[in-house]
Scaffold this motif. Structure first.
Motif, mmCIF file in Angstrom:
data_model
loop_
_atom_site.group_PDB
_atom_site.id
_atom_site.type_symbol
_atom_site.label_atom_id
_atom_site.label_comp_id
_atom_site.label_asym_id
_atom_site.label_seq_id
_atom_site.Cartn_x
_atom_site.Cartn_y
_atom_site.Cartn_z
ATOM 1 N N MET A 123 11.849 -2.891 63.084
ATOM 2 C CA MET A 123 10.546 -2.418 62.591
ATOM 3 C C MET A 123 9.606 -2.196 63.775
ATOM 4 O O MET A 123 9.395 -3.080 64.600
ATOM 5 N N GLN A 124 9.044 -1.007 63.865
ATOM 6 C CA GLN A 124 8.181 -0.670 64.987
ATOM 7 C C GLN A 124 6.797 -1.274 64.811
ATOM 8 O O GLN A 124 6.198 -1.216 63.748
ATOM 9 N N ILE A 125 6.288 -1.883 65.887
ATOM 10 C CA ILE A 125 4.956 -2.479 65.852
ATOM 11 C C ILE A 125 3.921 -1.365 65.892
ATOM 12 O O ILE A 125 3.967 -0.498 66.766
ATOM 13 N N PRO A 126 2.970 -1.340 64.960
ATOM 14 C CA PRO A 126 1.947 -0.292 64.959
ATOM 15 C C PRO A 126 1.179 -0.261 66.273
ATOM 16 O O PRO A 126 0.936 -1.286 66.906
ATOM 17 N N HIS A 127 0.806 0.930 66.679
ATOM 18 C CA HIS A 127 0.079 1.117 67.938
ATOM 19 C C HIS A 127 -1.197 0.289 67.983
ATOM 20 O O HIS A 127 -1.531 -0.305 69.009
ATOM 21 N N ARG A 128 -1.921 0.230 66.862
ATOM 22 C CA ARG A 128 -3.191 -0.495 66.837
ATOM 23 C C ARG A 128 -3.003 -1.961 67.162
ATOM 24 O O ARG A 128 -3.746 -2.543 67.963
ATOM 25 N N TRP A 129 -1.987 -2.597 66.554
ATOM 26 C CA TRP A 129 -1.797 -4.028 66.773
ATOM 27 C C TRP A 129 -1.279 -4.322 68.173
ATOM 28 O O TRP A 129 -1.602 -5.363 68.760
ATOM 29 N N LEU A 130 -0.498 -3.402 68.729
ATOM 30 C CA LEU A 130 -0.058 -3.567 70.112
ATOM 31 C C LEU A 130 -1.253 -3.489 71.056
ATOM 32 O O LEU A 130 -1.353 -4.257 72.016
ATOM 33 N N SER A 131 -2.175 -2.577 70.768
ATOM 34 C CA SER A 131 -3.375 -2.451 71.589
ATOM 35 C C SER A 131 -4.247 -3.700 71.482
ATOM 36 O O SER A 131 -4.820 -4.151 72.473
ATOM 37 N N ILE A 132 -4.363 -4.260 70.291
ATOM 38 C CA ILE A 132 -5.133 -5.487 70.098
ATOM 39 C C ILE A 132 -4.512 -6.633 70.891
ATOM 40 O O ILE A 132 -5.220 -7.435 71.527
ATOM 41 N N LEU A 133 -3.178 -6.711 70.877
ATOM 42 C CA LEU A 133 -2.498 -7.740 71.661
ATOM 43 C C LEU A 133 -2.779 -7.560 73.149
ATOM 44 O O LEU A 133 -3.053 -8.528 73.871
ATOM 45 N N GLU A 134 -2.730 -6.306 73.615
ATOM 46 C CA GLU A 134 -3.006 -6.034 75.035
ATOM 47 C C GLU A 134 -4.446 -6.395 75.393
ATOM 48 O O GLU A 134 -4.705 -6.960 76.465
ATOM 49 N N GLY A 135 -5.393 -6.076 74.499
ATOM 50 C CA GLY A 135 -6.785 -6.436 74.745
ATOM 51 C C GLY A 135 -6.971 -7.936 74.841
ATOM 52 O O GLY A 135 -7.678 -8.434 75.732
ATOM 53 N N CYS A 136 -6.315 -8.672 73.950
ATOM 54 C CA CYS A 136 -6.413 -10.135 73.980
ATOM 55 C C CYS A 136 -5.785 -10.715 75.238
ATOM 56 O O CYS A 136 -6.293 -11.695 75.802
ATOM 57 N N LEU A 137 -4.697 -10.107 75.700
ATOM 58 C CA LEU A 137 -4.059 -10.564 76.935
ATOM 59 C C LEU A 137 -4.995 -10.401 78.132
ATOM 60 O O LEU A 137 -5.117 -11.309 78.967
ATOM 61 N N LEU A 138 -5.666 -9.262 78.205
ATOM 62 C CA LEU A 138 -6.597 -9.017 79.301
ATOM 63 C C LEU A 138 -7.748 -10.017 79.274
ATOM 64 O O LEU A 138 -8.129 -10.579 80.305
ATOM 65 N N VAL A 139 -8.311 -10.231 78.082
ATOM 66 C CA VAL A 139 -9.432 -11.166 77.963
ATOM 67 C C VAL A 139 -8.983 -12.587 78.291
ATOM 68 O O VAL A 139 -9.671 -13.319 79.011
ATOM 69 N N ALA A 140 -7.836 -12.999 77.767
ATOM 70 C CA ALA A 140 -7.336 -14.353 78.022
ATOM 71 C C ALA A 140 -7.118 -14.584 79.512
ATOM 72 O O ALA A 140 -7.471 -15.642 80.046
ATOM 73 N N LEU A 141 -6.554 -13.595 80.195
ATOM 74 C CA LEU A 141 -6.327 -13.727 81.632
ATOM 75 C C LEU A 141 -7.653 -13.781 82.386
ATOM 76 O O LEU A 141 -7.827 -14.593 83.307
ATOM 77 N N GLY A 142 -8.603 -12.927 81.983
ATOM 78 C CA GLY A 142 -9.912 -12.943 82.620
ATOM 79 C C GLY A 142 -10.618 -14.273 82.454
ATOM 80 O O GLY A 142 -11.183 -14.826 83.415
ATOM 81 N N LEU A 143 -10.590 -14.818 81.249
ATOM 82 C CA LEU A 143 -11.221 -16.115 80.995
ATOM 83 C C LEU A 143 -10.524 -17.226 81.769
ATOM 84 O O LEU A 143 -11.168 -18.159 82.268
ATOM 85 N N HIS A 144 -9.202 -17.138 81.858
ATOM 86 C CA HIS A 144 -8.447 -18.157 82.592
ATOM 87 C C HIS A 144 -8.809 -18.137 84.072
ATOM 88 O O HIS A 144 -8.954 -19.194 84.706
ATOM 89 N N SER A 195 -7.469 -15.596 66.987
ATOM 90 C CA SER A 195 -6.299 -16.475 66.949
ATOM 91 C C SER A 195 -5.359 -16.183 68.113
ATOM 92 O O SER A 195 -4.840 -17.102 68.761
ATOM 93 N N LEU A 196 -5.138 -14.886 68.391
ATOM 94 C CA LEU A 196 -4.292 -14.503 69.514
ATOM 95 C C LEU A 196 -4.876 -14.995 70.837
ATOM 96 O O LEU A 196 -4.159 -15.542 71.690
ATOM 97 N N LEU A 197 -6.179 -14.797 71.013
ATOM 98 C CA LEU A 197 -6.824 -15.225 72.251
ATOM 99 C C LEU A 197 -6.707 -16.733 72.430
ATOM 100 O O LEU A 197 -6.442 -17.216 73.545
ATOM 101 N N SER A 198 -6.913 -17.475 71.358
ATOM 102 C CA SER A 198 -6.813 -18.937 71.434
ATOM 103 C C SER A 198 -5.410 -19.363 71.855
ATOM 104 O O SER A 198 -5.240 -20.226 72.731
ATOM 105 N N ALA A 199 -4.389 -18.745 71.248
ATOM 106 C CA ALA A 199 -3.003 -19.100 71.577
ATOM 107 C C ALA A 199 -2.659 -18.714 73.013
ATOM 108 O O ALA A 199 -2.042 -19.501 73.750
ATOM 109 N N LEU A 200 -3.059 -17.521 73.423
ATOM 110 C CA LEU A 200 -2.766 -17.065 74.783
ATOM 111 C C LEU A 200 -3.483 -17.915 75.828
ATOM 112 O O LEU A 200 -2.920 -18.239 76.883
ATOM 113 N N SER A 201 -4.732 -18.266 75.547
ATOM 114 C CA SER A 201 -5.489 -19.104 76.474
ATOM 115 C C SER A 201 -4.846 -20.477 76.631
ATOM 116 O O SER A 201 -4.783 -21.025 77.740
ATOM 117 N N GLU A 202 -4.368 -21.022 75.518
ATOM 118 C CA GLU A 202 -3.705 -22.324 75.560
ATOM 119 C C GLU A 202 -2.426 -22.251 76.393
ATOM 120 O O GLU A 202 -2.138 -23.139 77.210
#
Length: 200
Positions: free
Chosen positions: A1-22, A81-88
């Motif tokens: 099942m292909q991951i929708p583009h929108r949710w992949l982009s949201i994951l990428e945005g959360c990754l960037l923010v989590a790394l920046g905060l870290h 929720s994604l940001l919290s998990a990634l930050s942890e």
């Protein structure tokens, strides 16, 4: 099942923010938005950051649901929720040693670009971000202006918990974050729609 583009982009945005905060947290710099408020309050109370962050977000979730719609609220909840998990995960597995000035610059840039991605996909990271998107959608006030004003208020409040040098480097992060959002964020079609009047 292909991951929708929108949710992949949201994951990428959360990754960037989590790394920046870290990166910012690794040298004790103040983070932005509601997370920054939680960090300050954590120094003044016995509550943990997670508890404070959850409580501070409750009224903003209600605002998002009533004025920005359930879709925006749901995507924001997932993003938080994604940001919290990634930050942890990063706090346990990612070690960073960096000059405070470079940390402020890089951290601010990463958080800014992450927020731009989330804004473009009808999502946010809760709290003051919800408020900035609401003002943009309701009154056409650019999100960067609200973000900058909120960060300045947080910066002023931080005088009681950070030393002068850390405050200076944190201000650098704030300015770079606001600069990125101001130059790259363009209100999407959903942001230009009128906010439903839920009071009638």
């Amino acid at each position: 099942m292909q991951i929708p583009h929108r949710w992949l982009s949201i994951l990428e945005g959360c990754l960037l923010v989590a790394l920046g905060l870290h990166i910012l947290n690794s040298v004790g710099l103040l983070i932005t938005g509601t997370a920054g408020v939680g960090m300050i309050l954590m120094q003044l109370t016995d509550f943990s950051f997670a508890q404070l962050f959850f409580v501070l977000n409750i009224p903003f979730y209600l605002l998002a649901w009533r004025t920005l719609g359930p879709v925006f609220t749901f995507r924001t909840f997932i993003s938080v929720s994604l940001l919290s998990a990634l930050s942890e995960l990063m706090s346990h597995y990612v070690e960073i040693s960096m000059n405070p000035l470079l940390s402020g610059i890089l951290g601010g840039l990463l958080v800014g670009f992450g927020l731009v991605i989330l804004f473009r996909h009808n999502a946010s990271l809760g709290g003051l971000t919800i408020f900035s998107v609401y003002l943009e959608r309701r009154f056409n006030i650019h999100a960067s202006k609200t973000t900058l004003v909120a960060d300045v208020c947080i910066f002023i409040a931080a005088f009681m918990s950070l030393d002068i040098s850390s405050l200076g480097y944190s201000l650098v992060a704030f300015l770079f974050l606001s600069s990125v959002v101001g130059r790259y964020h363009r209100p999407p079609k959903w942001a230009q729609m009128p906010v439903p009047d839920s009071g009638k």
